[in-house]
Design a protein around this motif. Structure first.
Motif, PDB file in Angstrom:
ATOM      1  N   ARG A  63      20.939 -34.788 -25.971  1.00 53.39           N
ATOM      2  CA  ARG A  63      19.940 -34.232 -26.464  1.00 53.39           C
ATOM      3  C   ARG A  63      18.622 -34.580 -25.686  1.00 53.39           C
ATOM      4  NH1 ARG A  63      21.113 -32.745 -32.144  1.00 53.39           N
ATOM      5  NH2 ARG A  63      22.374 -33.072 -32.416  1.00 53.39           N
ATOM      6  N   ALA A  64      18.155 -35.712 -25.334  1.00 47.81           N
ATOM      7  CA  ALA A  64      17.231 -36.177 -24.046  1.00 47.81           C
ATOM      8  C   ALA A  64      17.102 -34.769 -23.098  1.00 47.81           C
ATOM      9  CB  ALA A  64      16.716 -37.306 -24.001  1.00 47.81           C
ATOM     10  N   ALA A  65      18.032 -34.455 -22.570  1.00 46.13           N
ATOM     11  CA  ALA A  65      18.330 -33.776 -21.151  1.00 46.13           C
ATOM     12  C   ALA A  65      17.877 -32.556 -22.050  1.00 46.13           C
ATOM     13  CB  ALA A  65      19.058 -33.813 -20.533  1.00 46.13           C
ATOM     14  N   CYS A  66      18.372 -32.221 -22.849  1.00 43.96           N
ATOM     15  CA  CYS A  66      17.937 -30.637 -23.244  1.00 43.96           C
ATOM     16  C   CYS A  66      16.408 -30.471 -24.108  1.00 43.96           C
ATOM     17  CB  CYS A  66      19.310 -30.492 -24.601  1.00 43.96           C
ATOM     18  SG  CYS A  66      20.901 -29.802 -23.236  1.00 43.96           S
ATOM     19  N   ARG A  67      16.221 -31.099 -24.482  1.00 40.60           N
ATOM     20  CA  ARG A  67      15.169 -31.146 -24.953  1.00 40.60           C
ATOM     21  C   ARG A  67      13.875 -30.413 -24.410  1.00 40.60           C
ATOM     22  NH1 ARG A  67      14.300 -36.283 -26.663  1.00 40.60           N
ATOM     23  NH2 ARG A  67      15.583 -36.526 -28.226  1.00 40.60           N
ATOM     24  N   ALA A 112      21.151 -25.166 -25.296  1.00 41.29           N
ATOM     25  CA  ALA A 112      20.146 -25.945 -23.987  1.00 41.29           C
ATOM     26  C   ALA A 112      21.721 -26.303 -23.818  1.00 41.29           C
ATOM     27  CB  ALA A 112      19.419 -26.516 -24.026  1.00 41.29           C
ATOM     28  N   ALA A 113      22.089 -27.257 -23.940  1.00 41.84           N
ATOM     29  CA  ALA A 113      23.547 -28.241 -23.315  1.00 41.84           C
ATOM     30  C   ALA A 113      24.613 -26.950 -22.295  1.00 41.84           C
ATOM     31  CB  ALA A 113      24.052 -28.614 -25.104  1.00 41.84           C
ATOM     32  N   CYS A 114      24.420 -25.688 -23.335  1.00 38.25           N
ATOM     33  CA  CYS A 114      25.974 -25.225 -21.875  1.00 38.25           C
ATOM     34  C   CYS A 114      25.146 -24.518 -21.057  1.00 38.25           C
ATOM     35  CB  CYS A 114      25.579 -23.963 -23.062  1.00 38.25           C
ATOM     36  SG  CYS A 114      26.566 -22.668 -21.975  1.00 38.25           S
ATOM     37  N   VAL A 115      23.703 -24.283 -20.516  1.00 35.96           N
ATOM     38  CA  VAL A 115      22.439 -24.027 -19.331  1.00 35.96           C
ATOM     39  C   VAL A 115      22.225 -25.402 -18.670  1.00 35.96           C
ATOM     40  CG1 VAL A 115      21.991 -21.741 -20.364  1.00 35.96           C
ATOM     41  CG2 VAL A 115      20.406 -23.976 -20.578  1.00 35.96           C
ATOM     42  N   HIS A 116      22.507 -26.279 -19.851  1.00 38.70           N
ATOM     43  CA  HIS A 116      21.908 -27.698 -18.652  1.00 38.70           C
ATOM     44  C   HIS A 116      23.036 -28.145 -18.146  1.00 38.70           C
ATOM     45  CE1 HIS A 116      20.711 -31.778 -17.959  1.00 38.70           C
ATOM     46  NE2 HIS A 116      21.923 -32.688 -18.944  1.00 38.70           N
ATOM     47  N   LEU A 117      24.099 -28.162 -18.820  1.00 37.41           N
ATOM     48  CA  LEU A 117      25.937 -29.208 -17.752  1.00 37.41           C
ATOM     49  C   LEU A 117      26.218 -27.738 -17.016  1.00 37.41           C
ATOM     50  CD1 LEU A 117      26.706 -30.179 -21.095  1.00 37.41           C
ATOM     51  CD2 LEU A 117      26.481 -31.904 -19.223  1.00 37.41           C
ATOM     52  N   ASP A 118      25.761 -26.936 -17.235  1.00 40.27           N
ATOM     53  CA  ASP A 118      26.519 -25.528 -16.368  1.00 40.27           C
ATOM     54  C   ASP A 118      25.720 -25.947 -14.960  1.00 40.27           C
ATOM     55  OD1 ASP A 118      28.334 -24.677 -16.741  1.00 40.27           O
ATOM     56  OD2 ASP A 118      27.373 -22.961 -17.530  1.00 40.27           O
ATOM     57  N   ALA A 119      24.501 -26.001 -15.116  1.00 43.71           N
ATOM     58  CA  ALA A 119      23.275 -26.349 -13.295  1.00 43.71           C
ATOM     59  C   ALA A 119      23.510 -27.148 -12.945  1.00 43.71           C
ATOM     60  CB  ALA A 119      21.513 -26.026 -14.633  1.00 43.71           C
ATOM     61  N   VAL A 120      24.199 -28.394 -13.226  1.00 41.92           N
ATOM     62  CA  VAL A 120      23.997 -29.707 -13.133  1.00 41.92           C
ATOM     63  C   VAL A 120      25.938 -29.705 -12.324  1.00 41.92           C
ATOM     64  CG1 VAL A 120      24.799 -32.331 -13.676  1.00 41.92           C
ATOM     65  CG2 VAL A 120      23.149 -31.185 -15.013  1.00 41.92           C
ATOM     66  N   ALA A 121      26.559 -28.664 -13.044  1.00 36.82           N
ATOM     67  CA  ALA A 121      27.537 -28.471 -12.424  1.00 36.82           C
ATOM     68  C   ALA A 121      27.314 -27.570 -11.045  1.00 36.82           C
ATOM     69  CB  ALA A 121      28.674 -27.956 -13.069  1.00 36.82           C
ATOM     70  N   ALA A 122      26.735 -26.513 -11.479  1.00 38.52           N
ATOM     71  CA  ALA A 122      26.578 -26.020 -10.208  1.00 38.52           C
ATOM     72  C   ALA A 122      25.432 -26.050  -8.678  1.00 38.52           C
ATOM     73  CB  ALA A 122      25.369 -24.055 -10.783  1.00 38.52           C
ATOM     74  N   GLN A 123      25.169 -27.171  -9.408  1.00 37.93           N
ATOM     75  CA  GLN A 123      24.074 -27.869  -8.523  1.00 37.93           C
ATOM     76  C   GLN A 123      25.022 -29.151  -7.902  1.00 37.93           C
ATOM     77  OE1 GLN A 123      20.343 -28.109  -7.651  1.00 37.93           O
ATOM     78  NE2 GLN A 123      21.191 -28.371  -5.684  1.00 37.93           N
ATOM     79  N   GLN A 124      25.464 -29.969  -8.378  1.00 36.58           N
ATOM     80  CA  GLN A 124      26.925 -30.765  -7.226  1.00 36.58           C
ATOM     81  C   GLN A 124      27.416 -30.139  -6.418  1.00 36.58           C
ATOM     82  OE1 GLN A 124      27.256 -34.080  -7.965  1.00 36.58           O
ATOM     83  NE2 GLN A 124      25.511 -34.431  -9.665  1.00 36.58           N
ATOM     84  N   MET A 125      28.017 -29.099  -7.156  1.00 33.00           N
ATOM     85  CA  MET A 125      29.429 -28.469  -6.542  1.00 33.00           C
ATOM     86  C   MET A 125      28.860 -28.150  -5.543  1.00 33.00           C
ATOM     87  SD  MET A 125      30.863 -26.306  -9.251  1.00 33.00           S
ATOM     88  CE  MET A 125      32.298 -25.402  -7.974  1.00 33.00           C
TER      89      MET A 125
END
Ligand code: FES
Ligand SMILES: [Fe+2]
Ligand SMILES: [Fe+2]
Lengths: 61, 329
Positions: B80-84, B296-309
């Protein structure tokens, strides 16, 4: 002929429920293979007559 | 599926507890994010297909549910904090579909679809499929938990979308099956959960978020917001993944999976944004903040995964974890 339901998406496609086939402007018939299909209305799709979401990246006039 | 290999104190104790039921989990904390997300993933998996050698009744073991609640509390508050800031992209007075469109337009400047389309090597493409397999082999299952929790038009729209995900009456068109066929065409192991040991915490987190939202009735708004964002960010990227597969000559089933999703998700995004989320918020206006949070959680977590890969590949590393015994790609 059975009834279809058409929903127009603002700046997007027409969602069509209940159609088996769609006839395009050239008279070509396309089979609808899913319960709801999206027909492109912006003219930019790369897979006519179906919407491929290109309308989302189109520059608005 | 076998129990995954432990990644720390908690997942190790949890594996033992699942096997023989004895260890006391009440005082074991996760070592790190890897340990936390693997443990949470294992606990969630008891609600899907379970594990070989683990009694199915453990799904409702109160001690395990207590541990799960503890991990979920931590995950949800961090999320929730990351998605704000992402939720704030939505105009507070906008319609639900417009708000979802604003959230899904969130751009972090990294593009996994562009990279996969133009530059990824065949090995990198296979790593991408292996990471995605954790979800796509149970494609749409987490959202299905929400069906009995919705009413009226939102329920009808979700059922309509799910019917298409689940093959529209034809087992050979189940989306999870199309993905399995794509994997097999690349000689990847298409058995359920085969790559769990190889995927890092960020991919487990993508999956855990869907299970968190799906398994809690109070989070039904977030579950549907997540689904909408997923569908709204799928059609255009799938076209790039399709082109990447063609460039690399990966075989027809890979192309077919993404080809199907260009068209299907161009429909699903409207069903989800308007038919499901729009109708849900109309029926239950108090759910609006959670719908936006889920998106927001969907786009946030997807962005993190994309960045890491992309970071792993830029450094010349594999995006998969190295483990004992099993090999991929
Ligand atoms: S309406 Fe979607 S691509 Fe034309
Ligand atoms: Fe799908
Ligand atoms: Fe979909």
């Amino acid at each position: 002929m059975s009834e279809c339901q058409v929903t127009l998406i603002p700046d997007g496609p027409a969602l069509i429920r209940g159609a088996d086939r769609i006839r395009d402007a050239d008279g070509v018939t396309h089979e609808a293979t899913r319960p709801v299909v999206a027909v492109c209305l912006c003219g930019l799709t790369q897979r006519p007559p179906w919407c491929d979401a290109t309308h989302k990246v189109a520059v608005k006039p | 599926m076998e129990l995954p290999q432990a990644r720390g104190a908690l997942s190790a104790t949890l594996s033992d507890a699942l096997r023989d039921g004895t260890p006391d989990l009440s005082s074991v904390e996760p070592d790190d994010e890897e340990d936390l997300h693997l443990s949470l993933w294992m606990l969630y998996e008891l609600h899907y297909r379970g594990f070989d050698g683990v009694d199915d009744a453990r799904e409702w073991d109160p001690d395990l549910l207590t541990v799960r609640a503890r991990l979920e509390g931590r995950f949800e508050s961090d999320l929730r904090a990351a998605c704000r800031p992402i939720v704030e992209l939505a105009d507070a007075r906008g319609s639900v579909p417009d708000q979802l469109a604003a959230i899904t337009a969130y751009d972090v400047g990294v593009s996994l679809p562009n990279f996969v389309q133009r530059e990824a090597s065949a090995d990198q493409y296979l790593e991408f499929l292996a990471q995605r397999s954790l979800y796509h082999l149970k494609e749409s299952d987490p959202a299905a938990w929400a069906v009995p929790r919705l009413e009226g038009p939102a329920k009808v729209a979700l059922a309509e979308l799910q019917y298409d995900e689940y093959g529209g009456g034809r087992p050979e068109r189940l989306h999870s099956r199309l993905f399995a066929e794509a994997m097999e065409a690349c000689r990847l192991d298409a058995s359920y959960g085969a790559y769990v040991d190889r995927v890092p915490a960020y991919t487990l987190a993508v999956n855990n978020a869907m299970s968190l939202f799906g398994l809690h009735r109070r989070l039904r708004g977030a579950a549907m917001g997540h689904l909408a964002a997923f569908e709204m960010t799928s059609s255009l990227p799938c076209r790039r993944y399709l082109q990447g597969a063609e460039r690399l000559g990966l075989g027809e089933p890979v192309g077919h999976y993404f080809d199907e999703h260009v068209e299907a998700d161009a429909v699903h995004e409207h069903l989800a944004a308007r038919g499901i989320c729009g109708a849900l918020v109309e029926a239950e206006p108090q759910l609006r903040p959670d719908v936006l949070f889920g998106a927001a959680a969907c786009v946030h977590l997807d962005a993190v995964a994309a960045q890491q890969m992309l970071d792993a590949w830029a450094d010349g590393r594999s995006a998969l974890r190295v483990v004992r015994d099993r090999e991929v790609a």
